[in-house]
Scaffold this active site. Structure first.
Site, PDB file in Angstrom:
ATOM      1  N   GLY A 223      76.615  86.242  12.316  1.00  0.00           N
ATOM      2  CA  GLY A 223      76.470  87.688  12.334  1.00  0.00           C
ATOM      3  C   GLY A 223      75.770  88.174  11.077  1.00  0.00           C
ATOM      4  O   GLY A 223      74.982  87.449  10.465  1.00  0.00           O
ATOM      5  N   SER A 224      76.070  89.394  10.671  1.00  0.00           N
ATOM      6  CA  SER A 224      75.372  90.016   9.543  1.00  0.00           C
ATOM      7  C   SER A 224      75.880  89.471   8.213  1.00  0.00           C
ATOM      8  O   SER A 224      77.012  88.988   8.110  1.00  0.00           O
ATOM      9  CB  SER A 224      75.573  91.533   9.573  1.00  0.00           C
ATOM     10  OG  SER A 224      76.913  91.861   9.217  1.00  0.00           O
TER      11      SER A 224
ATOM     12  N   GLU B 174      76.476  81.584   9.516  1.00  0.00           N
ATOM     13  CA  GLU B 174      75.093  81.688   9.960  1.00  0.00           C
ATOM     14  C   GLU B 174      74.764  83.178  10.005  1.00  0.00           C
ATOM     15  O   GLU B 174      75.174  83.891  10.922  1.00  0.00           O
ATOM     16  CB  GLU B 174      74.933  81.040  11.342  1.00  0.00           C
ATOM     17  CG  GLU B 174      75.328  79.572  11.389  1.00  0.00           C
ATOM     18  CD  GLU B 174      74.366  78.660  10.644  1.00  0.00           C
ATOM     19  OE1 GLU B 174      73.249  79.125  10.299  1.00  0.00           O
ATOM     20  OE2 GLU B 174      74.722  77.503  10.387  1.00  0.00           O
TER      21      GLU B 174
ATOM     22  N   CYS C  64      67.927  86.447  14.406  1.00  0.00           N
ATOM     23  CA  CYS C  64      68.043  86.305  12.953  1.00  0.00           C
ATOM     24  C   CYS C  64      66.827  85.619  12.339  1.00  0.00           C
ATOM     25  O   CYS C  64      66.503  85.857  11.174  1.00  0.00           O
ATOM     26  CB  CYS C  64      69.309  85.527  12.606  1.00  0.00           C
ATOM     27  SG  CYS C  64      69.424  83.889  13.362  1.00  0.00           S
TER      28      CYS C  64
END
Length: 486
Positions: free
Chosen positions: A232-233, A254, A288
């Site tokens: 995620g962020s 990640e 991403c």
């Protein structure tokens, strides 16, 4: 497909399908037409506890199961995905607005990673190491970590859940999965159904659909999981890492990226254009690894820009069910508004819009911006949508400086007529991954995947997955008699 949203709109805890007992519901919407797909009552802190306790109970026996027996479960799961591929693709299109090309891409990768998990069950190896003490034998065993908590994102939910869940299970762990609330089926309960039908023993995989508004940090603070795998962020990842460290857990993170695709003066411009358009606009830019920034040597900038803009203008925006659609909806209105705000901010700072896309509900048309001021914060951050910044440069040294001028370090690419020149360029970039004469969006089962700087901690895939989801244990055997000083 409709039955998936009806049958799988539940929690899956200790081998049982049941409703959550929280005080509110997660409403699962189709981001293209706002159709209500499912309603799921959230899991509570108590249900998260039940899920982790179930995984811990089931894991002990699973870890002792012959790995050849474990492997058979993943072989059956692969066949089930192949049998249901069209239904799953339709679900991905409906739940997260993925185009047909994107759904096919996600399912192809998911099957490749599941094939690798089949082999991963047999991969752990031990060692016997020498000792300075006479008569001592040092045995080093590689054993499952225990229970793994997985938190997956909305953009590639089926793949990115499977990418942690399947290896963790194959290596003898129990798993509790918390999918993103925008994709609770594709990223969560669908996997539970597939593994249940494949014969995975009950309790080993649990799926809790919930949110921090209901459970706070209970999912990552819980004493049972030894590893938390989060995608995620970077903002949320920082919090996950902090809580894990405070509770002596391993975190595999990640996180986001701000990747650049670089076009050197000797590049094949037409090929670089194709690579750049895909790298920025695949899945509406909600990737991403997407190329937020496209850097072009000034000597070829005019030619590249003209061809790039022309190609971007051909991208069809609309219904993701239409096979001709390249850009479908972003995941929700908050994301759409944020992307529009990014474009407006860039223009206010003096940027030029070579293409300025409109926004209608969750459909965001592509925008191509240039002349963004070098000091703009926009060039430092991840833009999770179909907006790209074109940046000219003079020579490789300047290009390297610009590419590295970001807190992120996930992926990137360089285009050149000289492969070794490209490799030399790649070595100077502070990223976990970099590609020569290709796009920025890649993931393969055997190659370490992960980032540097704010793009994450740890790696997944291949041998690095062993490091992520197992631990090592030293057992010594004294065949003679030790001498003790007292």
């Amino acid at each position: 497909m409709a039955s998936y949203f009806t049958d799988l709109a539940q929690q899956y805890i200790d081998g049982e399908w049941r409703p959550g007992t929280g005080s509110w519901d997660v409403i699962d919407f189709n981001p293209y037409d706002d159709e209500k797909l499912a309603s799921i009552t959230v899991a509570t802190v108590d249900e998260v506890d039940q899920a982790y306790r179930a995984a811990a109970r089931a894991q002990k026996k699973w870890a002792e199961t012959n790995p050849y027996t474990r492997r058979a479960v993943f072989e059956r799961a692969l066949r089930l995905i192949e049998d249901r591929e069209q239904e799953i693709a339709d679900l991905i299109i409906a739940e997260l607005g993925g185009t047909r090309v994107k759904a096919g891409f996600e399912l192809h990768l998911a099957k490749e990673f599941l094939r690798e998990s089949i082999h991963l069950a047999l991969r752990p190896e031990g060692k016997i190491l020498p000792s300075p003490a006479d008569g001592k034998e040092n045995r080093v065993y590689r054993v499952p970590a225990g229970v793994v908590g997985v938190i997956s994102p909305f953009n590639f939910p089926f793949l990115l859940s499977l990418k942690s869940v399947a290896p963790a299970l194959a290596l003898g762990n129990g798993v509790v999965l918390k999918p993103h609330q925008n994709t609770p089926i594709a990223g969560g309960t669908l996997l539970a159904r597939i593994f249940e039908d494949a014969g995975l023993p009950g309790g080993l995989l649990n799926v809790v659909v919930t949110d921090i508004a209901e459970i706070g940090d209970a999912f990552i603070e819980h004493p049972v999981p030894k590893v938390i795998s989060f995608t995620g962020s970077d903002k949320v990842g920082r919090h996950v890492a902090t809580v894990c460290a405070a509770n002596f857990k391993r975190s595999v993170l990640e996180l986001g990226g701000n990747s650049a695709l670089v076009v050197l003066d000797d590049a094949d411009v037409d090929y670089a254009v194709d690579a750049a358009v895909f790298s920025r606009f695949v899945h509406q830019g909600q990737v991403c690894m997407a190329a937020n920034r496209v850097l072009v040597d000034r000597s070829v900038a005019d030619e590249f820009t003209e061809k790039f803009v022309a190609k971007v203008r051909t991208l069809k925006v609309g219904d993701p069910r239409d096979p001709q659609t390249v850009i479908g909806p972003v995941i929700n209105s908050a994301q759409a508004n944020a992307i529009s705000g990014t474009v407006e901010q860039a223009l206010a700072e003096g940027a030029t819009a070579l293409v300025r896309g409109a926004t209608a509900n969750n459909l965001v048309e592509p925008s191509v911006l240039t002349d963004v001021p070098a000091g703009s914060a926009l060039l430092q951050q991840e833009v999770f949508g179909p907006v790209v910044f074109l940046i000219p440069f003079d020579g490789e040294e300047e290009a390297v400086r610009i590419v590295n001028d970001t807190p992120y370090g996930l992926s990137g690419a360089v285009h050149t007529g000289d492969v070794e020149r490209g490799v030399a360029f790649a070595k100077q970039i502070d990223t976990g991954m970099f590609h020569v004469n290709d796009g920025t969006v890649h993931d393969e089962p055997l190659v370490p995947f992960g980032g540097e700087k704010h793009s994450g901690i740890g790696r997944l895939n291949g041998e690095t997955t062993l490091e992520a989801f197992t631990t090592i244990k030293w057992i010594s055997v004294q065949h003679g008699r030790s001498g003790f000083p007292f």
